[in-house]
Scaffold this motif. Structure first.
Motif, PDB file in Angstrom:
ATOM      1  N   LEU A  13       0.743  -1.444  -0.005  1.00 50.16           N
ATOM      2  CA  LEU A  13      -0.037  -0.045   0.120  1.00 50.16           C
ATOM      3  C   LEU A  13       0.983   1.146  -0.104  1.00 50.16           C
ATOM      4  O   LEU A  13       0.276   2.389  -0.085  1.00 50.16           O
ATOM      5  CB  LEU A  13      -0.912  -0.131   1.106  1.00 50.16           C
ATOM      6  CG  LEU A  13      -1.956  -1.009   1.209  1.00 50.16           C
ATOM      7  CD1 LEU A  13      -2.634  -1.083   2.571  1.00 50.16           C
ATOM      8  CD2 LEU A  13      -3.475  -0.669   0.211  1.00 50.16           C
ATOM      9  N   TYR A 271     -14.914   0.646   1.049  1.00 50.87           N
ATOM     10  CA  TYR A 271     -13.680   0.991   0.604  1.00 50.87           C
ATOM     11  C   TYR A 271     -13.230  -0.001  -0.469  1.00 50.87           C
ATOM     12  O   TYR A 271     -13.614  -1.243  -0.289  1.00 50.87           O
ATOM     13  CB  TYR A 271     -12.818   1.039   1.805  1.00 50.87           C
ATOM     14  CG  TYR A 271     -13.292   1.949   3.108  1.00 50.87           C
ATOM     15  CD1 TYR A 271     -12.671   3.097   2.815  1.00 50.87           C
ATOM     16  CD2 TYR A 271     -14.085   1.532   3.761  1.00 50.87           C
ATOM     17  CE1 TYR A 271     -13.270   4.070   3.633  1.00 50.87           C
ATOM     18  CE2 TYR A 271     -14.456   2.490   4.846  1.00 50.87           C
ATOM     19  CZ  TYR A 271     -14.030   3.804   4.734  1.00 50.87           C
ATOM     20  OH  TYR A 271     -14.455   4.821   5.695  1.00 50.87           O
ATOM     21  N   LEU A 273      -9.545  -1.333  -3.153  1.00 52.30           N
ATOM     22  CA  LEU A 273      -8.000  -0.927  -3.606  1.00 52.30           C
ATOM     23  C   LEU A 273      -7.969  -1.234  -5.168  1.00 52.30           C
ATOM     24  O   LEU A 273      -9.214  -1.975  -5.642  1.00 52.30           O
ATOM     25  CB  LEU A 273      -7.457  -1.998  -2.771  1.00 52.30           C
ATOM     26  CG  LEU A 273      -7.115  -1.864  -1.434  1.00 52.30           C
ATOM     27  CD1 LEU A 273      -6.373  -3.212  -0.769  1.00 52.30           C
ATOM     28  CD2 LEU A 273      -6.676  -0.582  -0.812  1.00 52.30           C
ATOM     29  N   GLN A 333     -10.903   8.201   3.624  1.00 54.11           N
ATOM     30  CA  GLN A 333      -9.537   7.166   3.846  1.00 54.11           C
ATOM     31  C   GLN A 333      -9.707   6.594   5.344  1.00 54.11           C
ATOM     32  O   GLN A 333      -9.924   7.130   6.358  1.00 54.11           O
ATOM     33  CB  GLN A 333      -8.472   8.197   3.742  1.00 54.11           C
ATOM     34  CG  GLN A 333      -8.109   8.564   2.417  1.00 54.11           C
ATOM     35  CD  GLN A 333      -7.644   7.703   1.480  1.00 54.11           C
ATOM     36  OE1 GLN A 333      -6.691   6.915   1.616  1.00 54.11           O
ATOM     37  NE2 GLN A 333      -8.350   7.570   0.220  1.00 54.11           N
ATOM     38  N   PRO A 335      -7.037   3.778   6.710  1.00 51.08           N
ATOM     39  CA  PRO A 335      -6.036   2.999   6.875  1.00 51.08           C
ATOM     40  C   PRO A 335      -6.039   1.427   7.310  1.00 51.08           C
ATOM     41  O   PRO A 335      -5.654   0.452   6.738  1.00 51.08           O
ATOM     42  CB  PRO A 335      -4.858   3.577   7.250  1.00 51.08           C
ATOM     43  CG  PRO A 335      -5.333   5.248   7.507  1.00 51.08           C
ATOM     44  CD  PRO A 335      -6.754   4.958   7.164  1.00 51.08           C
ATOM     45  N   THR A 337      -8.954  -0.217   7.293  1.00 50.85           N
ATOM     46  CA  THR A 337      -9.577  -1.272   6.246  1.00 50.85           C
ATOM     47  C   THR A 337      -8.777  -1.398   5.251  1.00 50.85           C
ATOM     48  O   THR A 337      -8.828  -2.821   4.638  1.00 50.85           O
ATOM     49  CB  THR A 337     -10.835  -0.304   5.920  1.00 50.85           C
ATOM     50  OG1 THR A 337     -11.733  -0.259   7.105  1.00 50.85           O
ATOM     51  CG2 THR A 337     -11.531  -1.095   4.826  1.00 50.85           C
ATOM     52  N   PHE A 338      -7.987  -0.628   4.869  1.00 48.42           N
ATOM     53  CA  PHE A 338      -7.090  -0.815   3.676  1.00 48.42           C
ATOM     54  C   PHE A 338      -6.233  -1.906   3.757  1.00 48.42           C
ATOM     55  O   PHE A 338      -5.993  -2.907   3.021  1.00 48.42           O
ATOM     56  CB  PHE A 338      -6.374   0.478   3.017  1.00 48.42           C
ATOM     57  CG  PHE A 338      -7.208   1.600   2.569  1.00 48.42           C
ATOM     58  CD1 PHE A 338      -8.357   1.269   1.872  1.00 48.42           C
ATOM     59  CD2 PHE A 338      -6.882   2.965   2.921  1.00 48.42           C
ATOM     60  CE1 PHE A 338      -9.288   2.364   1.447  1.00 48.42           C
ATOM     61  CE2 PHE A 338      -7.662   3.862   2.356  1.00 48.42           C
ATOM     62  CZ  PHE A 338      -8.855   3.524   1.744  1.00 48.42           C
ATOM     63  N   ALA A 360      -6.172   3.448  -3.237  1.00 50.97           N
ATOM     64  CA  ALA A 360      -7.020   3.202  -2.384  1.00 50.97           C
ATOM     65  C   ALA A 360      -7.931   4.393  -1.909  1.00 50.97           C
ATOM     66  O   ALA A 360      -7.657   5.578  -1.528  1.00 50.97           O
ATOM     67  CB  ALA A 360      -6.021   2.923  -1.067  1.00 50.97           C
ATOM     68  N   TRP A 361      -9.308   3.797  -1.817  1.00 50.35           N
ATOM     69  CA  TRP A 361     -10.280   5.010  -1.669  1.00 50.35           C
ATOM     70  C   TRP A 361     -11.584   4.488  -0.876  1.00 50.35           C
ATOM     71  O   TRP A 361     -11.615   3.323  -0.896  1.00 50.35           O
ATOM     72  CB  TRP A 361     -10.616   5.744  -3.057  1.00 50.35           C
ATOM     73  CG  TRP A 361     -11.407   4.733  -3.994  1.00 50.35           C
ATOM     74  CD1 TRP A 361     -12.741   4.791  -3.991  1.00 50.35           C
ATOM     75  CD2 TRP A 361     -10.950   3.822  -5.012  1.00 50.35           C
ATOM     76  NE1 TRP A 361     -13.259   3.999  -5.109  1.00 50.35           N
ATOM     77  CE2 TRP A 361     -12.135   3.248  -5.475  1.00 50.35           C
ATOM     78  CE3 TRP A 361      -9.606   3.400  -5.320  1.00 50.35           C
ATOM     79  CZ2 TRP A 361     -12.081   2.453  -6.625  1.00 50.35           C
ATOM     80  CZ3 TRP A 361      -9.580   2.588  -6.271  1.00 50.35           C
ATOM     81  CH2 TRP A 361     -10.525   2.000  -6.865  1.00 50.35           C
TER      82      TRP A 361
END
Length: 471
Positions: A13, A271, A273, A333, A335, A337-338, A360-361
């Motif tokens: 990421l 969310y 990617l 955003q 992070p 979760t990403f 990533a959004w």
């Protein structure tokens, strides 16, 4: 998460842009000027996402002489319409199981209307020359646990009994011949009921089609207040007013100008990617020659698909409700979760170890308690609205546009007489009860995923009441 897995996920990421891949496009059109002063029109459309764009376009198709204005508070396609996964489904009911459960007497009609709606979208894309990477490849519902495989097999048999065809059951070998993951046990492939597309390019293409037909579009023009006037309706904007005979509201996740509609939806943050483009060898390692969309069968599910340049979009799982229903760019955003999504991606596709994510959004989706859109009118039929698409609006917003225009015209037809159109979902309670109930539901769904799908008393009660929470 094991430290090594966390480190690999985090490294993947490190270069991800905090913006929707779809909107990060050099072909993005320039925003049109804001409205300054007063305007008059036959039809005012509020909202520049799919819902509003389809409404404006179809209104001009039905009556080329109709004077149509569309206003958008930011830029066309910037919100859910430009951030979603690009799954354009025929289903109007958030999937056939939800439709069978809620409208069993109408489900065959609803499915036919949905098929016609998707055909009409495909036709419009071709007719207006919208280069949105439209591919009618279908979608596979994937089982990653034995109980999910059993449920999919049972549902396939039930579909056959109900007379629904076009969906094939795939065992593990057949599924992995389509897309290879060690986690895949089998699936259901709906071959024609879903198309993949570039969601932002669809919105931008619809914008241009509207302009070509004579729709006047004002961006950075937020509708602030709706009120009756002597000749129709008036909407106040930051720098002027618009007077219209009729108004169609396509604001979805944002607070409706008809205040009594607001309790029927809540915002849920979803969310996603996007990987860098796969090399030929990487793509060959997973197969995926037929480019279907995929979604797994857990309550906390993932959706994933290939882009035109062979990136993998990987989204879903976490569905986050902010206390008080707050919609804010700060929440786009997340992070944690990403990081979770990245680890789960490599669990699904270990053969892609080392690939990195370019974007990533996140963003808000309007969710309602029956998982599918609802419709209505206000101000003695001079205002119509459609909302509550719950993450499946890429296709069904076009149907919603037809419904809104039918309602504004006072028409009684096969759409407006549907029970789905005539009824409303259960509204969400006020805070703190909404947050408490949604959090309890989220935790219960996660517990069911970890317990062979077994639903606790809370979820069983929600099922009996026809209520739910989803993204």
């Amino acid at each position: 998460m094991a430290p090594a897995a966390m480190r690999i996920a985090a490294q993947s990421l490190s270069d991800a842009k905090p913006v929707s891949f779809w909107l990060d496009d050099p072909g993005k059109p320039e925003a049109l000027p804001a409205l300054t002063g007063d305007e008059r029109c036959d039809l005012l459309v509020v909202g520049g996402g799919y819902s509003g764009l389809w409404t404006a376009l179809i209104a001009k198709e039905r009556d080329p002489e109709r004077d149509v204005v569309l206003i958008e508070g930011h830029e066309v396609g910037w919100a859910a319409s430009g951030r979603n996964g690009g799954f354009c489904a025929a289903s109007l009911t958030h999937g056939l199981p939800n439709g069978v459960e809620r409208w069993p007497d109408e489900i065959h009609k609803l499915e036919k209307l949905g098929e016609r709606n998707l055909d009409a979208i495909e036709d419009a894309v071709a007719r207006y020359g919208i280069d949105c990477e439209f591919e009618r490849t279908g979608e596979i519902d994937v089982a990653t646990e034995p109980y999910q495989l059993e449920e999919l097999h049972e549902w396939h048999e039930e579909m056959t009994k109900l007379g629904f065809t076009g969906t094939d059951f795939l065992d593990g070998d057949a599924l992995r011949a389509e897309v290879d993951s060690p986690t895949f046990l089998g699936g259901l492939w709906d071959r024609r009921g879903v198309a993949m597309l570039h969601p932002a390019k669809l919105a931008w293409g619809l914008k241009q089609a509207c302009l070509d037909l004579g729709v006047r579009i004002y961006e950075h023009t937020r509708g602030l207040e709706l009120a009756r006037t002597a000749t129709g309706m008036g909407v106040r904007t930051p720098y002027g007013r618009i007077f219209a005979r009729r108004v169609a509201l396509g604001t979805n996740v944002f607070p409706s100008l008809v205040k009594r509609v607001r309790p029927f939806t809540v915002p849920v943050y979803d969310y996603a990617l996007m990987t860098e483009p796969l090399s030929a060898d990487q793509l060959a390692s997973i197969g995926w020659k037929n480019r279907q969309g995929l979604g797994d069968s857990a309550n906390q599910f993932h959706y994933f698909r290939l882009s035109a340049d062979n990136r993998i979009l990987w989204g879903g799982y976490d569905a986050i409700y902010p206390y008080g229903g707050r919609v804010s760019a700060e929440l786009d955003q997340r992070p944690e979760t990403f990081l979770k999504l990245a680890e789960q991606f490599f669990d699904c596709f270990p053969q892609l170890a080392g690939i990195r994510f370019s974007h990533a959004w996140g963003g808000a989706i309007d969710t309602c308690s029956r998982f599918s859109a609802f419709f209505g009118t206000a101000h003695q039929g001079q205002v119509a609205y459609a909302a509550g698409f719950t993450g499946l609006g890429v296709g069904s917003t076009r149907f919603g546009a037809d419904v809104m225009l039918d309602l504004l015209a006072g028409e009684q037809n096969e759409r407006t007489t549907l029970e789905m159109v005539r009824t409303k979902p259960m509204p969400f309670p006020p805070e703190p009860f909404a947050w408490a109930g949604i959090e309890l539901t989220r935790k219960s769904l996660a517990r069911a995923d970890n317990n062979q799908g077994r639903r606790n008393l809370w979820l069983k009660t929600m099922d009996r009441l026809g209520l739910g929470f989803d993204s």
